[in-house]
Design an enzyme around this catalytic site. Structure first.
Site, PDB file in Angstrom:
ATOM      1  N   GLU A   1       7.010  10.363  -0.346  1.00 27.98           N
ATOM      2  CA  GLU A   1       7.031   9.583  -1.590  1.00 27.98           C
ATOM      3  C   GLU A   1       5.955  10.121  -2.523  1.00 27.98           C
ATOM      4  O   GLU A   1       5.067  10.857  -2.106  1.00 27.98           O
ATOM      5  CB  GLU A   1       6.755   8.097  -1.300  1.00 27.98           C
ATOM      6  CG  GLU A   1       5.325   7.877  -0.794  1.00 27.98           C
ATOM      7  CD  GLU A   1       4.872   6.418  -0.715  1.00 27.98           C
ATOM      8  OE1 GLU A   1       5.720   5.526  -0.722  1.00 27.98           O
ATOM      9  OE2 GLU A   1       3.645   6.203  -0.637  1.00 27.98           O
TER      10      GLU A   1
ATOM     11  N   GLY B   1       0.828  -1.204   0.000  1.00 28.63           N
ATOM     12  CA  GLY B   1       0.000   0.000   0.000  1.00 28.63           C
ATOM     13  C   GLY B   1       0.863   1.256   0.000  1.00 28.63           C
ATOM     14  O   GLY B   1       2.050   1.222   0.320  1.00 28.63           O
ATOM     15  N   CYS B   2       0.233   2.368  -0.341  1.00 28.33           N
ATOM     16  CA  CYS B   2       0.982   3.619  -0.482  1.00 28.33           C
ATOM     17  C   CYS B   2       1.434   4.137   0.891  1.00 28.33           C
ATOM     18  O   CYS B   2       2.620   4.398   1.108  1.00 28.33           O
ATOM     19  CB  CYS B   2       0.132   4.658  -1.202  1.00 28.33           C
ATOM     20  SG  CYS B   2      -1.547   4.863  -0.554  1.00 28.33           S
ATOM     21  N   TYR B   3       0.482   4.287   1.806  1.00 25.85           N
ATOM     22  CA  TYR B   3       0.852   4.733   3.151  1.00 25.85           C
ATOM     23  C   TYR B   3       1.846   3.776   3.819  1.00 25.85           C
ATOM     24  O   TYR B   3       2.832   4.217   4.425  1.00 25.85           O
ATOM     25  CB  TYR B   3      -0.385   4.828   4.050  1.00 25.85           C
ATOM     26  CG  TYR B   3      -1.316   5.986   3.803  1.00 25.85           C
ATOM     27  CD1 TYR B   3      -0.891   7.309   3.946  1.00 25.85           C
ATOM     28  CD2 TYR B   3      -2.656   5.774   3.489  1.00 25.85           C
ATOM     29  CE1 TYR B   3      -1.771   8.369   3.765  1.00 25.85           C
ATOM     30  CE2 TYR B   3      -3.538   6.839   3.298  1.00 25.85           C
ATOM     31  CZ  TYR B   3      -3.098   8.130   3.446  1.00 25.85           C
ATOM     32  OH  TYR B   3      -3.972   9.173   3.272  1.00 25.85           O
TER      33      TYR B   3
END
Lengths: 337, 337, 337, 337
Positions: C309, C149-151
């Site tokens: 990011e 996942g991104c987080y």
């Protein structure tokens, strides 16, 4: 090909590095800057950390030659460019100048719009205007290329198919352009302070913007006759992107389908000009790319052209690499797709 | 003055509430909405929490009369407005309609541009176009006021001094407008999804935007003769604000100072039209206000007019309150300064 | 390597195409989508015009095999992914799944946080969590990689050096994350409607965000013991970027210089993790790149870690290509620098 | 009440003028500024055109007294404020200082965090901290009020109900704040140049931000014992708004409903603190208002408080007018709703 970038602290230098660092035929060996002391390129541009470990150096033509530099991109402010570039040219280096210094063939026009005399008439006479879709062959052979302005590319490529065929009146062209804030450069000013320009649209340089004669010179070349435009730039709250809405009066009736066909034919061999078949251009579709998106419509007997680009890529550093590719004789798309 | 707001869920209703909740002559007693179940106004609009404890109710003309409603603002979509408003008008309520339903006097023009027949020709014939600077006296006496569109106000007020005196050609006017995203309403769509429209400029409705005939109708009134315009709206990544750049061909030579004097004279008694003496308009200077900022320039023999406003205040809810003030016979600035 | 992309209409598919279209070892031969009728990929994503002329097709495993597909990236919503992927895996295709379906090893945890039972326990047991800096060798050998996942990437990579050495308490970690709006996907909703989320910061999913167990699982692997975190995501008005501020309680006193050295050592061989020496991370420095920028500070005895990011590149499609490179045995940087 | 505004060129002065120009008990008779020459207030702030025709003048205490000034708002930078204000106080003028100069009771703390000695210990001893919800009575009687900082209000009001009852540990409080760019003032800098901070989130002042001791002083007052916090401010790409996410460790178990009840009781008589019943705060709901929106949640045994405000209104100029209202003995809501 060993490359120097002159004037490394601004946005066009950063974008150029970003492209050249992955370009198979380019090796950046020097970045010059007036920064005092020892400054790493990735301190000026943290986004390049891990990709570039060069340290900025003061400009010195002999030192660049000593490093084997064969090619230079000048990202200096106008005025400074024509001071630095001749020293490289006389040493045989080929140069793409991203400033406005070598764009206007007539030094009187330069003096009128830029408020100072041109200091390098000799090389000015040899410079080639770097719009690859129109001056591609001269670019390939040039030692000095004057990279085109951001706004002018949208206006010139948006209008070229119309003025080439004498399709529109040459004295009633209106160019209404909207630009993201990076077009104003990297020096902080009140007008580009976030809380001033965010959530706002405004016009500036009404009737006085220096890209006006550049647009008229190139369109005059295409038309083979003088072209006069009204050009109104606007500031829009986004980082990057230029959108130009161009209005022209046709000299004879034209059908919209024929008009689009004309555009598609005109740009059939231009890989970076996309004539939209469906939908309308939006700057976002061009962000981060070297594409210029175009379409044209007929509205109540007038022609309305819409053109969008990324002002830092297509409008500056991307088209510079496109010119570089042409100058070194490789496919113009290399490093840009 | 007991007031109802019809169609409480959108941005114009929210802005109207924000103004009327501090207006000394207004008491909002009802907000209608098609929302299912019991919805508080401050659930629809959390910014109004602590200021408004009304609960939305379905529209019912008799119930509104029972609550003593004497005045209504309709914030319904076009089409819905002309369905609901007659029931109030026949009961003696005065109405300001923020939709487009009663703006175009000619029902054929309505049918052409809105794609459906007008269903209330009787009241359409009585409606007054609610641009206070031009129709102020009729507004004061009207039962039904058709509040003007957001774009048209910048175009009409920007051009009125020119067409009033026959100063410009009436068939070559170009209006290039840039709007913030709230102008598209509150219903989520792909085009107004943040990651789609942020960091982008695009044009839409090329030659087909419904504000075109509204602009032409009002300018025709001012000119006393037909006026034809090309109107190109653009979407710009900001919440609110409209900036219009208007190009016109003068019929005789005009000096810039005289031009500005003409504008200042024309709007000498208009407290919400600011003709800028220095600097150029920017939408941000008008944000949250009912001001429309204007200036004009002469560029290469053409006239370029710049007009800026907050599309939700001056462009909708603020001018509605300005009209309300005129209709109830108080200073038009009340609640707006 | 012939590649299929499943679920082509969202942002992760677009970013993936943007990268893979210039990747020397990738040839995208199919993009699937539930879109009705014949839709070109560049109609869904006009930014790809001129680069991709594929037409979307419905998902059909045999047809993909028939086209020679050896590798697939699934950009489907969670739930849909575990319906489609097994058919490819059983046919020998290697798959990187960008959804959450195969990230949580324990199907009970999946059921608790995602509100439905996992339908593919067999392949779930074989899936490798695709965070290359921590699971690089397993990824190289895997048939099915669950892209992270991104987080979680900001949190896990930000904390890994601390929990690896038992340097911090494992039950008092706070992760305060700020995300751009593209993280919410491409489906229009009121919360992502431009005039709602622009010019606003808000928190969401307080204590309930589904990335919580993913963070805890990976940190638990690193620590060799359970780790518990409080994770608070926020929505910030920008397109892309995640910034996480992480607070941890050290178990013994630590000096800031030693702390930074620890981070630099830990990521010495990770080309896409940049431990900032000077300055602080900003999401903008990572935009459009696969870099994750990190630094750590000691504040009043606590450790504060900052991580940034690009949520669509490093947070999704870029790290997917990094995993792809590892899986096919080439330099993990290919196509990403 | 005749009023002077000292330091008229920044954002807090503009917002103050915007409020005071419609305040029934305020008449602004002077705006001072160091601007050279004759500058109109509406040249500094074009948004005020048509509402204010004052001309900026240099600061001169006697001249202000000669104009009948009884009340002054100082919008000067810290350091400059304590130079100018004593001359007014000794002449009997009441003053609200929007700088930080009189906020910290202990001059040693001032010297430590602001890097210079306090030059006005006499008036420092008399100054009242201007947070009306906590120091309302002292404010009413004060001659000199130190208007609170923008960040501190969200942190202090967010935590006051918790520390008042000894409900949380006083040494493990974390305040993670996100601010719009106007909080950085109006002086252009690289960090607030639009193309630098737009589309980016970053942290700054890690462990060193000057609002830290201000938060601790006020919370210490509420707790009756020292409170220590970790405060991390972040810059977010929006004009205005502060969102603070506060983490605290409860000393005993607490139920979420009880927690919210505690907040509602604590602020039952505070018209500008809105404890959200449904939904979560968002800065946008507070934009342009003096409201501070709050809510609290229990997450895995920790308390998470969310607080949102408009940093220029509630965070500065609005709360200054709230204090002004209290000082002149009128309803604190006047001019603010």
């Amino acid at each position: 090909m060993k490359i120097a970038i002159l004037g490394g602290s601004g946005y066009t230098a950063r974008e150029l590095l970003n492209i050249l660092l992955r370009h198979p035929y380019a090796e950046v060996v020097s970045v010059t800057s007036r920064q005092d002391g020892t400054v790493r390129v990735d301190e000026l541009h943290p986004s390049l950390a891990g990709r570039c470990d060069l340290i900025c150096e003061p400009f010195d033509a002999d030192r660049l030659i000593g490093k084997g530099v064969e090619f230079a991109f000048a990202c200096l402010p106008h005025g400074a460019s024509m001071q630095a570039i001749p020293a490289l040219l006389t040493r045989g280096v080929r140069v793409i100048d991203l400033s406005a210094d070598y764009r206007l063939r007539d030094p009187n026009v330069y003096a009128t719009w830029y408020g100072e005399s041109h200091s390098d008439l000799a090389y000015l006479a040899q410079a080639v205007y770097g719009l690859p879709e129109l001056y591609g062959e001269e670019i390939a052979a040039a030692q000095l290329v004057a990279n085109p302005g951001c706004y002018p590319q949208t206006a010139i490529l948006g209008l070229a198919p119309l003025v080439a065929g004498g399709l529109v009146e040459r004295d009633s062209i209106i160019i209404d352009s909207k630009s993201g804030v990076s077009g104003a450069g990297r020096t902080p000013k009140l007008g580009t302070h976030f809380p001033e320009c965010n959530e706002s649209v405004s016009a500036y340089g009404i009737g006085t913007h220096r890209h006006t004669p550049e647009i008229e010179q190139a369109l005059g070349d295409v038309a083979g006759a003088p072209v006069s435009v009204i050009f109104t730039p606007h500031l829009v709250p986004m980082d990057r992107g230029i959108f130009s809405t161009v209005y022209a009066v046709p000299r004879r009736q034209i059908d919209e389908l024929k008009l689009l066909e004309l555009y598609r034919d005109y740009y059939a061999r231009a890989p970076f000009v996309r004539v939209r078949k469906t939908g309308l251009p939006a700057t976002k579709d061009t962000t981060g790319t070297n594409f210029l998106d175009l379409t044209a419509r007929v509205v109540r007997g007038r022609i309305v052209v819409l053109a969008a680009e990324d002002n830092l890529i297509r409008g500056a550093s991307g088209v510079a690499v496109q010119n570089f590719n042409r100058m070194i004789g490789v496919d113009e798309r290399i490093g840009l797709l």
